[in-house]
Scaffold this motif. Structure first.
Motif, short mmCIF file in Angstrom:
data_model
loop_
_atom_site.label_atom_id
_atom_site.label_comp_id
_atom_site.label_asym_id
_atom_site.label_seq_id
_atom_site.Cartn_x
_atom_site.Cartn_y
_atom_site.Cartn_z
N GLY A 60 -28.74 1.49 -31.88
CA GLY A 60 -28.61 2.40 -30.76
C GLY A 60 -27.24 3.04 -30.67
O GLY A 60 -27.10 4.20 -30.27
N SER A 64 -26.95 7.03 -30.72
CA SER A 64 -26.45 7.74 -29.55
C SER A 64 -25.10 8.40 -29.75
O SER A 64 -24.65 9.16 -28.87
CB SER A 64 -26.37 6.79 -28.34
OG SER A 64 -25.54 5.68 -28.66
N CYS A 65 -24.45 8.17 -30.89
CA CYS A 65 -23.16 8.82 -31.12
C CYS A 65 -22.87 8.87 -32.61
O CYS A 65 -22.71 7.84 -33.26
CB CYS A 65 -22.04 8.05 -30.40
SG CYS A 65 -20.47 8.95 -30.34
N CYS A 70 -22.81 13.23 -29.47
CA CYS A 70 -22.54 11.97 -28.82
C CYS A 70 -23.22 11.95 -27.46
O CYS A 70 -23.37 13.01 -26.81
CB CYS A 70 -21.03 11.75 -28.67
SG CYS A 70 -20.54 10.01 -28.75
N LEU A 71 -23.64 10.80 -27.03
CA LEU A 71 -24.36 10.65 -25.78
C LEU A 71 -23.66 11.35 -24.64
O LEU A 71 -22.45 11.21 -24.43
CB LEU A 71 -24.49 9.15 -25.45
CG LEU A 71 -25.08 8.80 -24.09
CD1 LEU A 71 -26.56 9.18 -24.02
CD2 LEU A 71 -24.89 7.31 -23.80
N GLN A 78 -28.26 13.55 -22.75
CA GLN A 78 -28.55 14.08 -24.08
C GLN A 78 -28.21 13.01 -25.12
O GLN A 78 -27.12 12.45 -25.10
CB GLN A 78 -27.75 15.35 -24.36
CG GLN A 78 -28.09 16.51 -23.44
CD GLN A 78 -27.31 17.77 -23.80
OE1 GLN A 78 -26.80 17.90 -24.90
NE2 GLN A 78 -27.25 18.71 -22.87
N VAL A 79 -29.16 12.72 -26.00
CA VAL A 79 -28.97 11.74 -27.06
C VAL A 79 -29.20 12.45 -28.40
O VAL A 79 -30.26 13.05 -28.61
CB VAL A 79 -29.93 10.56 -26.92
CG1 VAL A 79 -29.65 9.51 -27.98
CG2 VAL A 79 -29.82 9.93 -25.52
N SER A 391 -18.83 9.73 -22.85
CA SER A 391 -20.08 9.38 -23.53
C SER A 391 -20.33 7.88 -23.56
O SER A 391 -21.38 7.43 -24.02
CB SER A 391 -20.07 9.92 -24.97
OG SER A 391 -19.08 9.26 -25.73
N VAL A 393 -20.20 5.41 -25.30
CA VAL A 393 -20.44 4.69 -26.55
C VAL A 393 -19.15 4.20 -27.22
O VAL A 393 -19.08 3.04 -27.63
CB VAL A 393 -21.26 5.55 -27.53
CG1 VAL A 393 -21.43 4.83 -28.87
CG2 VAL A 393 -22.62 5.87 -26.92
#
Length: 440
Positions: A60, A64-65, A70-71, A78-79, A391, A393
């Protein structure tokens, strides 16, 4: 000075002395023992879920990044999904991972190392460990740095390959961790293969050294892309043996979680490089200084800082290392000989078990609590800047570490309450704060 329970097992250092005449210190007879099943990590079923959840978290983080984006949480979520052209698994990645494991194993077996005995086991024996992790790190890091950055011949090491094959390397590490777990279960947790202690080896060598080398590989990828290493990346490119069982949790944690979860910020900086301002670098180093009051410290400085600034950083590192070694040295000396002049001044609480709990010195000082180790974790994420924070992450490491510390503290408290009984209540009154003075 406010006294605080640190993260280490029992938040204390217990020194086993000669058996006490007090019957309370004697082990109960078999007829007096009550069979109680105790589970950690929230019972027997949750660890089964973690077998699937932990790898999903690592995938994940990549999902996701990455270079595709990047998330984003605001204004809409937005993913980006997995990076374009990436593969989940490849023969080459498996070969590289197995080659890495073979290399680290060879270094551990061949390089000289200090022999040290572990704690006393229930059967009265001790396990002898060969300790040469630092030597292995120096050799591996020096070779990777030279052949990766300064050698242009046939032996040049394409470290940036790690960045481009990060996803497939993660899969290879997950596969190896699962295979090792099956081996451990099939052999009733046999942890020795010849002279190699698998548990000690996995804890100290492939994952932790791999963490450092992957960060170096991210710096190499940044050089290939930008022609130089940003100061935010240079800050990152640095460098539970006694009680926890050795199965899937430790195998996966050592070989997959540590090297791939903890390098998320470095991987982020390859895709989103940042040259931090001098004040930002100073701020991050200041946070590192605070955190390194207990653990490994500030690494990296912008290349154009003055020589006095570099000397200051080196002084901070040496001071932090001295304090870190002082805390652990105090523990070791006290365990061996509590009458030693270097530790005889420490205040202790005598327990009915015949053991002593330290209630002063390094191990009861807020400066050595895990709060500052968490601050150290924050400093490792700060190079991602505000953009990274938006973000979330790139800041996964410090968020995860905060959760881990709270959970570890509760596990330690439960274990010590069972071990010391009423004496633990007395200890908690003398050392009232679990992690943060006057807060928790």
């Amino acid at each position: 000075m406010t006294e605080t329970r640190s993260r280490a097992r029992a938040r204390v250092v217990a020194e086993e002395v000669q058996p006490s005449d007090d019957p309370a210190a004697s082990p109960p007879s078999p007829t007096e023992k009550k069979h109680e099943e105790e589970y950690e990590f929230f019972g027997p079923h949750v660890p089964g879920l973690l077998v699937f959840v932990l790898p999903a978290v690592l995938y994940g983080l990549i999902f996701s990044c990455n270079s595709s984006g990047c998330l984003q949480l605001l204004p809409t979520v937005q993913v980006p999904g997995f990076p374009t052209g990436s593969t989940f698994i490849s023969i080459k990645a498996v070969q590289v991972f197995l080659g890495w494991m073979a290399l680290v194993t060879l270094l551990h077996l061949v390089l000289p190392g200090q022999k040290a005995q572990g704690v006393v086991l229930p059967n009265g024996g001790r396990v002898t460990y060969k300790l040469n992790a630092f030597t292995s790190l120096v050799v591996t890091y020096a070779a990777s740095l030279y052949f990766g950055f300064f050698h242009s011949g046939d032996l040049a090491l394409p470290l940036s390959w790690v960045y481009h094959n990060y996803l497939s390397l993660l899969t290879a590490s997950c596969m190896f961790s699962i295979a090792l777990s099956f081996y451990l279960y099939a052999t009733s947790f046999k942890r020795n293969v010849g002279s190699l202690d698998l548990k000690e080896f996995c804890e100290l060598y492939p994952g932790l050294i791999g963490w450092v080398i992957i960060n170096l590989a991210m710096a190499h990828a940044q050089v290939a892309r930008l022609g130089y290493v940003t100061n935010s990346m240079s800050i990152l490119t640095t460098m539970d043996i006694t009680t926890d069982g050795f199965g899937y949790m430790l195998a996966f944690g050592d070989l997959a979680w540590v090297p791939f979860a903890f390098t998320t910020c470095a991987r982020y900086l390859v895709d989103y490089p940042q040259d931090l301002s001098i004040p930002a670098v100073v701020l991050i180093l200041a946070v590192k200084l605070t955190g390194y009051y207990i653990f490994r410290g500030a690494n990296g400085q912008k290349d154009d800082l003055s020589i006095p600034a570099v000397l200051l950083v080196l002084a901070v590192k040496l001071t932090g290392y001295y304090i870190f070694r002082g805390a652990n040295g105090q523990k070791d000396v006290f365990r061996r000989d509590p009458t030693d002049p270097s530790v005889s001044h420490l205040k202790t609480l005598q327990t009915k078990r015949g053991t002593k709990l330290i209630i002063s010195g390094w191990w009861a000082c807020p400066a050595t609590s895990t709060t500052l180790r968490w601050i150290m974790g924050v400093a490792w994420c700060l190079p991602a800047g505000l953009q990274g924070a938006a973000s979330v992450v790139p800041y996964f490491y410090c968020l995860y570490f905060a959760t881990l510390l709270i959970h570890r503290e509760r596990r330690d408290d439960m274990a010590c309450r069972k071990k010391y009984g009423a004496d633990w209540d007395t200890y908690c009154k003398l050392v009232p704060y679990r992690i943060i003075p006057y807060v928790y």
